[in-house]
Each structure stands twice: as structure tokens, then as C-alpha cells.
Design a protein around this motif. Structure first.
Motif, mmCIF file in Angstrom:
data_model
loop_
_atom_site.group_PDB
_atom_site.id
_atom_site.type_symbol
_atom_site.label_atom_id
_atom_site.label_comp_id
_atom_site.label_asym_id
_atom_site.label_seq_id
_atom_site.Cartn_x
_atom_site.Cartn_y
_atom_site.Cartn_z
ATOM 1 N N LEU A 79 -1.424 -49.310 8.238
ATOM 2 C CA LEU A 79 -0.242 -50.025 8.717
ATOM 3 C C LEU A 79 0.869 -49.051 9.090
ATOM 4 N N ALA A 80 1.065 -48.019 8.268
ATOM 5 C CA ALA A 80 2.079 -47.014 8.589
ATOM 6 C C ALA A 80 1.742 -46.285 9.873
ATOM 7 N N CYS A 82 0.022 -47.529 12.400
ATOM 8 C CA CYS A 82 0.269 -48.442 13.516
ATOM 9 C C CYS A 82 1.763 -48.542 13.833
ATOM 10 N N LEU A 83 2.595 -48.569 12.801
ATOM 11 C CA LEU A 83 4.038 -48.677 13.045
ATOM 12 C C LEU A 83 4.596 -47.403 13.671
ATOM 13 N N LYS A 84 3.990 -46.249 13.342
ATOM 14 C CA LYS A 84 4.458 -45.011 13.952
ATOM 15 C C LYS A 84 4.182 -44.973 15.447
ATOM 16 N N LYS A 87 7.282 -46.447 16.939
ATOM 17 C CA LYS A 87 8.462 -46.071 16.167
ATOM 18 C C LYS A 87 9.733 -46.064 17.022
ATOM 19 N N LEU A 90 11.028 -49.638 17.825
ATOM 20 C CA LEU A 90 11.459 -50.316 16.602
ATOM 21 C C LEU A 90 12.762 -49.754 16.055
ATOM 22 N N LEU A 95 13.483 -53.778 11.133
ATOM 23 C CA LEU A 95 12.168 -54.293 10.739
ATOM 24 C C LEU A 95 12.277 -54.936 9.361
ATOM 25 N N ALA A 98 6.125 -56.566 7.927
ATOM 26 C CA ALA A 98 4.978 -56.206 8.765
ATOM 27 C C ALA A 98 3.710 -56.430 7.966
ATOM 28 N N VAL A 112 -1.073 -56.700 14.224
ATOM 29 C CA VAL A 112 -0.012 -56.525 13.234
ATOM 30 C C VAL A 112 1.111 -57.522 13.559
ATOM 31 N N LEU A 114 4.842 -58.638 13.122
ATOM 32 C CA LEU A 114 6.118 -58.007 12.810
ATOM 33 C C LEU A 114 7.215 -59.052 12.737
ATOM 34 N N TYR A 134 -3.407 -53.992 18.743
ATOM 35 C CA TYR A 134 -3.816 -52.593 18.845
ATOM 36 C C TYR A 134 -5.279 -52.549 19.279
#
Length: 503
Positions: A79-80, A82-84, A87, A90, A95, A98, A112, A114, A134
Motif C-alpha cells: 500500500l505504501a 502504491c501511494l508513493k 505522491k 496527493l 489523505l 486508504a 486502492v 482513497l 493499478y
């Protein structure tokens, strides 16, 4: 007018939306949430579909700019990652939450959900929930690409031992498997006197050299060769070679120490037996049961050689055996082995049963031998010993026979062996014909020596029935409690069928 006044009295603190006229609580924009969302999209700029790279060979995801990480499906690490990927967009919103939305494992999709917030229209806080899709794309990482190429390497470790027996290498192989030191190797090549380990980086090779130094007594030399250089960026490309030499002493070797070394070890006899090789050489004096450990530095300072190779072992039969109870020890003597018993035996070669020629010697196998037993040993009296230390010794101090170990029926031991070992995947070239015999010798050593078994992963062989720890002849066996179950579980990092998603 009276009706409207009455309704306002019943709903104090509410206003009408300036767009649709619905009563709402006052807010800085004076617009209801539905109208506000129709006018403003706070998720604008955040991509709704993103690609992510995945290596099918090593099951890792690409993390920009140049690293690959191992992540389980629906894990916090993934998950981290994917969020990067989003980034920058966002960073313009807040946020709130998530989480993953479940997808089919084989769909090559990660979704994901959000939840974001943003201040709009004079300070109104708007919250919105949306899903980012994704797309998982297959891409081979650099490490796997080098492995597939097979010829690309940055460092090689050449492990050598100048002996005729590979017992030390078989023991070293099990230690490498137990501690997973083979995972970073590109290729392992076996030759007649050692192993070659190829690595994609010098750091991995240095780590392996440190492991070898702590595992077996050895010494090494390092060298490097310049492959290419860039004078503009001041970068250089080297290939490093580590030449590791293991001490040329194996288990069951008879050695002759220098007088100075024997004196420093507690006035031991110069003729000793190597009972095992771990991180040091473990010696025992068959005349007094005195033991000593010699590390690599001590050996290279006072080197000694094996007097006989394993093919010179001869079979003897025990005629008479007695235990030595009261032994006079010299001043300054070292430690005495508690696991052995000093015995005096009369023996005869099985090849000379039709003669009256017998030999008398002391042995450390007094707790194992009985009249009629077969035992393997070296006949030093009729052997040409070309050793500088033996030639200088008084002939009275050189024993006629040195007994090594008790002999059992190898066929029966092999048939009743209900355990197995794992092996390294390696390229074999120029293999000797007696490698199988040497491997069987190593398996027998594991059965006979508990100290070596502690460092080896032994797996239960389900095809062989469970029997007692010793057979009719008294040959030692490995107990079931010391064995591990051989589990072959093909899973991805999630422990489920997530691997099929990337296939």
C-alpha cells in the motif's frame, strides 16, 4: 408568511442552498454538498489509473528510482508503494484513509480506495472517496536479468582445499544451506578441488568470505581487475576475485605436529587424529586422550600435513581389548576427552588372517571396541611416511597402527537410513568416480558425531520406515527427534495463491 415563519422557528440554524434551495447547515460556501461536488472535483489531478512493475522471477515490485522490494498482496508495504506512485498529486490534498479493494489474484490489477479532503470555496472542507486502479506490468529486475545471463558477475569466490576427500566441502554445503548464504549467488560451479561462487556485487562476496572465515579454518587473498572506466564521471568497473584456501586437513586424518606446536598444546604427542573440522581443527591424542583445538591462524603459523589419505585405510579385527584405568599424565597436560575411553588392543589385519602377525596399539575407541569387532586404521609401520616431522621423531614414539573408527556394514546402514540432506544447485564438471563413496562417508560421520549434526539440517525421509536408533550391529543412527520435516510449500509472500496473479 405565517407558515414560513413557523417552519423557520422549528429548524433554527439552517439556511437554504443558493443553488438548489435545500435547507442546509451554514457553511462558508452556502452550498449543499451535492451542488458543491458538482462544481468542484478535489480529486482532479490525481491519476485514476497507474502502472506498477513486477518481477515474476523474484516476486518483487519496482520502487523508484532504482530499488526492488518484496511485498505481500494487500500488505502495508504494498500500500505504501502504491501511494508513493501518486505522491506528488496527493500532496495537494489531505489523505484521510486508504485501503485495498479485493481483486481476482490473476487479474493483474490492484485497486486502492482513497478518502481525501480539501478546502474549497472560502474555507469549506470537502471529502471525496474514489478508487485508483493499478495495472501490474511484468518487468525483469536487474538482478534476475543477470542471473538469466549467467555470465554477468562482479565478484567470484574461489574456495579450494588441497585434499583428496571432500568431507569439509559437504559440511560447508550444509552450513550454507542452513543459513541461506547461497541466496545472493548468481551461479555455483563445482570443480575437482573446490567450489566457485559468482556474485553480482562485491559486497555480497565479502559477506560470504566473512561467513567462511567464521565457519571453517581458512585464509584468503583478494584481487581485482579493471574492466572499464569513465574519465568524465570518474567511475570504474572492476571484477573482484577472492581466493579462499581451507586448511588441508579433514576428519579422520592422521597428522604429525611440529615439536613446538605439540609442546604449546600441552605436551601432546606429535602423532594425532583429527576427529572433526568445524571453525577449528579438533585433534585427539590416541595415547592419552588429550584434545586440542587449532584455529586457522595457528595452523598457518605452524603448518602440518596429513600422513595418510583415506584410501590407505585398512581393516583390522580386534583380538583383545582392555581399558586403561590409571594413566599417568605429564606436567602441563591439556584437556582430556570425556567422550572417549582409552583402550589397549591387540589387532590383526583381515588380509593377514592366515598368519600370526598381530599389532598392539592404544586407541581412543576403547568404549566401542570388543573382541571380534572390525575397525579401520592406518598401518604406519609398513607405510612410507614422507613427512619432515616424522623423519625427525624417535621411532619408538611412532605407533605401528593408528585406529580411526569402528567399521560397520555400509550396505545395511545405507538401506536403513531414514533421513536425507538437501544439496546446493550447482554446475558440476570433471567429477570423480568416488564422489558417491565420499558422500556416504560424510553421511556416516553425521550419524557417528553428534557435535557436527547440531549445525546441519537433517530431514526425515518418509519413504524409509522409522526404526530404533541403533541396528543389530550397534551402528549409530540419527534419532527422529533430530530430524526436520521436509516441507515443499510453493507460496507467494501472502501465503495464499497470490502467485497465480502474476503468472
Amino acid at each position: 408568511m405565517e407558515y414560513m415563519a413557523e417552519s423557520i422557528e422549528h429548524s433554527p440554524g439552517h439556511i437554504l442552498c443558493c443553488e438548489c434551495g435545500v435547507p442546509i447547515s451554514p457553511n462558508p460556501a452556502n452550498i449543499c454538498v451535492a451542488c458543491l461536488r458538482s462544481k468542484v472535483d478535489i480529486s482532479q489531478g490525481v491519476p485514476k489509473q497507474v502502472s506498477i512493475s513486477f518481477c515474476k522471477q523474484c516476486q518483487r515490485y519496482f520502487q523508484p528510482p532504482a530499488s526492488w522490494v518484496q511485498c505481500a498482496l494487500e500488505s502495508r508495504e504494498l500500500l505504501a508503494l502504491c501511494l508513493k506512485k501518486i505522491k506528488a498529486p496527493l500532496s495537494k490534498v489531505r489523505l484521510v484513509d486508504a485501503g485495498f479493494v479485493w481483486t481476482e489474484p490473476h487479474s493483474k490489477r490492484l485497486k486502492v480506495k482513497l478518502t481525501i479532503q480539501k478546502e474549497v470555496m472560502n474555507g469549506a472542507i470537502l471529502q471525496q472517496v474514489f478508487v485508483v486502479d493499478y495495472v501490474v506490468q511484468s518487468q525483469m529486475c536487474g538482478d534476475c536479468h543477470r542471473v538469466e545471463a549467467k555470465d554477468f558477475w562482479k565478484a567470484v569466490i574461489q574456495v579450494r582445499q588441497k585434499t583428496l576427500h571432500k568431507k569439509t566441502f559437504y559440511y560447508l554445503e550444509q552450513l550454507i544451506l542452513k543459513y541461506g548464504m547461497h541466496q545472493n549467488t548468481l551461479r555455483i560451479k563445482e570443480i575437482h578441488d573446490g567450489l566457485d561462487f559468482y556474485y553480482s556485487s562485491k559486497q555480497h562476496a565479502q559477506k560470504m568470505v566473512e561467513f567462511l572465515q567464521g565457519t571453517v579454518p581458512c585464509r584468503y587473498k583478494a584481487s581485482q581487475r579493471l574492466i572499464s572506466q569513465d574519465i568524465h564521471s570518474n567511475t570504474y568497473n572492476y571484477k573482484s576475485t577472492f581466493s579462499v584456501e581451507i586448511v588441508p586437513i579433514c576428519k579422520d586424518n592422521v597428522v604429525c605436529l611440529s615439536p613446538k606446536l605439540a609442546q604449546s598444546l600441552g605436551n601432546m604427542s606429535q602423532i594425532c587424529i583429527c576427529i572433526r573440522v568445524t571453525s577449528a581443527i579438533h585433534l585427539i591424542d590416541p595415547n592419552t586422550l588429550q584434545v586440542a583445538d587449532i584455529d586457522g591462524n595457528t595452523f598457518w603459523s605452524h603448518p602440518f600435513n596429513s600422513l595418510c589419505h583415506p584410501k590407505q585405510l585398512e581393516e583390522f579385527i580386534v583380538i583383545e581389548c582392555s581399558t586403561v584405568r590409571d594413566l599417568k599424565r605429564s606436567a602441563g597436560a591439556g584437556m582430556i576427552s570425556k567422550k572417549h575411553t582409552l583402550g589397549e588392543v591387540w589387532i590383526q589385519k583381515t588380509s593377514e588372517m592366515n598368519t600370526d602377525k598381530q599389532y598392539f596399539c592404544r586407541t581412543h575407541l576403547g568404549h566401542l571396541l570388543n573382541p571380534g569387532d572390525l575397525v579401520l586404521g592406518f598401518d604406519l609401520a609398513n607405510c612410507n611416511l614422507n613427512d619432515e616431522y616424522v623423519n625427525k621423531m624417535n621411532s619408538d614414539r611412532v605407533p605401528d597402527v593408528v585406529l580411526i573408527k569402528k567399521s560397520y556394514d555400509r550396505t545395511k546402514r545405507q538401506r536403513h537410513r531414514n533421513w536425507k540432506l538437501k544439496e546446493l544447485a550447482r554446475d558440476r564438471e570433471n567429477m570423480d568416480t568416488d564422489d558417491e563413496r565420499q558422500y556416504q562417508d560424510f553421511l556416516e560421520d553425521l550419524e557417528e558425531d553428534e557435535a557436527i549434526r547440531k549445525h546441519v539440517n537433517i530431514y526425515r525421509d518418509a519413504t524409509i520406515p522409522v526404526e530404533s536408533d541403533t541396528d543389530d550391529e550397534g551402528a549409530p543412527r540419527i534419532s527422529l527427534a533430530e530430524m526436520l520435516e521436509d516441507l515443499n510449500i510453493s507460496q507467494d509472500a501472502t501465503g495464499e495463491e497470490g502467485a497465480s496473479m502474476m503468472s
